[in-house]
Design a protein around this motif. Structure first.
Motif, mmCIF file in Angstrom:
data_model
loop_
_atom_site.group_PDB
_atom_site.id
_atom_site.type_symbol
_atom_site.label_atom_id
_atom_site.label_comp_id
_atom_site.label_asym_id
_atom_site.label_seq_id
_atom_site.Cartn_x
_atom_site.Cartn_y
_atom_site.Cartn_z
ATOM 1 N N THR A 1 -24.926 45.325 26.658
ATOM 2 C CA THR A 1 -25.616 44.955 25.254
ATOM 3 C C THR A 1 -26.171 43.520 25.172
ATOM 4 O OG1 THR A 1 -24.193 46.541 23.924
ATOM 5 C CG2 THR A 1 -25.330 44.895 22.823
ATOM 6 N N VAL A 2 -25.498 42.754 26.010
ATOM 7 C CA VAL A 2 -25.785 41.230 25.960
ATOM 8 C C VAL A 2 -27.049 41.127 27.115
ATOM 9 C CG1 VAL A 2 -25.435 39.095 26.631
ATOM 10 C CG2 VAL A 2 -23.926 40.177 25.109
ATOM 11 N N GLN B 1 -11.732 44.647 16.835
ATOM 12 C CA GLN B 1 -13.050 44.381 17.167
ATOM 13 C C GLN B 1 -13.193 44.567 18.844
ATOM 14 O OE1 GLN B 1 -13.870 40.176 16.185
ATOM 15 N NE2 GLN B 1 -13.532 40.773 14.140
ATOM 16 N N ARG B 2 -14.120 45.481 19.294
ATOM 17 C CA ARG B 2 -14.340 45.623 20.779
ATOM 18 C C ARG B 2 -14.876 44.344 21.334
ATOM 19 N NH1 ARG B 2 -16.964 51.663 21.336
ATOM 20 N NH2 ARG B 2 -15.009 52.905 21.694
ATOM 21 N N ALA C 1 -19.194 39.404 21.986
ATOM 22 C CA ALA C 1 -20.251 39.076 23.172
ATOM 23 C C ALA C 1 -21.471 38.864 22.183
ATOM 24 C CB ALA C 1 -20.299 40.245 24.037
ATOM 25 N N VAL C 2 -21.607 39.592 21.239
ATOM 26 C CA VAL C 2 -23.044 39.675 20.569
ATOM 27 C C VAL C 2 -23.108 38.517 19.826
ATOM 28 C CG1 VAL C 2 -24.496 40.494 18.943
ATOM 29 C CG2 VAL C 2 -23.847 42.114 21.061
ATOM 30 N N TRP D 1 -23.464 35.451 21.640
ATOM 31 C CA TRP D 1 -24.980 35.552 21.999
ATOM 32 C C TRP D 1 -26.004 34.934 21.077
ATOM 33 C CZ3 TRP D 1 -29.658 37.741 20.868
ATOM 34 C CH2 TRP D 1 -30.709 37.537 21.814
ATOM 35 N N VAL D 2 -25.575 35.412 19.927
ATOM 36 C CA VAL D 2 -26.569 35.032 18.722
ATOM 37 C C VAL D 2 -26.086 33.420 18.531
ATOM 38 C CG1 VAL D 2 -26.772 35.226 16.186
ATOM 39 C CG2 VAL D 2 -26.551 37.303 17.662
ATOM 40 N N ALA D 3 -24.832 33.284 18.537
ATOM 41 C CA ALA D 3 -24.585 31.643 18.088
ATOM 42 C C ALA D 3 -25.150 30.725 19.238
ATOM 43 C CB ALA D 3 -23.136 31.354 18.170
ATOM 44 N N SER D 4 -25.428 31.018 20.443
ATOM 45 C CA SER D 4 -25.893 30.430 21.397
ATOM 46 C C SER D 4 -27.303 30.146 20.999
ATOM 47 C CB SER D 4 -25.515 30.856 22.676
ATOM 48 O OG SER D 4 -26.830 31.953 22.882
ATOM 49 N N ARG D 5 -28.098 31.010 20.395
ATOM 50 C CA ARG D 5 -29.433 30.821 19.804
ATOM 51 C C ARG D 5 -29.739 30.084 18.731
ATOM 52 N NH1 ARG D 5 -28.398 33.477 23.898
ATOM 53 N NH2 ARG D 5 -29.908 34.209 25.419
ATOM 54 N N GLU D 6 -28.581 29.722 17.858
ATOM 55 C CA GLU D 6 -28.667 29.188 16.742
ATOM 56 C C GLU D 6 -28.739 27.557 16.785
ATOM 57 O OE1 GLU D 6 -25.469 30.684 14.253
ATOM 58 O OE2 GLU D 6 -26.674 32.227 13.666
ATOM 59 N N GLN D 7 -28.336 27.163 17.993
ATOM 60 C CA GLN D 7 -28.313 25.847 18.144
ATOM 61 C C GLN D 7 -29.405 25.163 18.641
ATOM 62 O OE1 GLN D 7 -24.639 25.462 20.722
ATOM 63 N NE2 GLN D 7 -23.614 26.420 19.334
#
Length: 110
Positions: free
Chosen positions: A47-48, A94-95, A100-101, A104-110
């Protein structure tokens, strides 16, 4: 390629994508034998990887992952062909794809 061949340059909206896993289920929907090939860890990894690919290639404008919570909505039914895609597993666990998602999202918010 089809958009380019047709003379377009618009980016795509991917309305549903994801990978099913039945590792934590007591069975699987009819015809979902292919989901036996995906571990919960691979569900997260693939998915990532798809998100990263779409971002890197720049041909996708919006991507909607299928699906966050259909598992609990379907009562984790092994007859529902949506349940194996869920980010939430039996017992509201939580699987790995959930974290992981989120990462991934948090890494782009910075």
């Amino acid at each position: 390629n089809k958009i380019q061949v047709a003379g377009g340059d618009q980016r795509l909206c991917v309305t549903e994508f994801g990978w099913p896993s039945v590792d934590d289920m007591d069975g699987y929907p009819a015809g979902f034998e292919f989901a036996l090939d995906n571990s919960l860890e691979e569900q997260a990894e693939y998915t990532v990887a798809a998100l990263e690919y779409m971002e890197e290639e720049g041909f996708v404008w919006i991507a909607s992952i299928w699906n966050l919570n259909y598992g609990p909505q379907a009562g984790w039914s092994t007859e529902s062909d949506n349940t194996p895609y869920s980010f939430i597993g039996p017992g509201f666990s939580q699987r790995p794809v959930f974290a992981a998602v989120r990462e991934w999202v948090a890494s782009r918010e910075q």
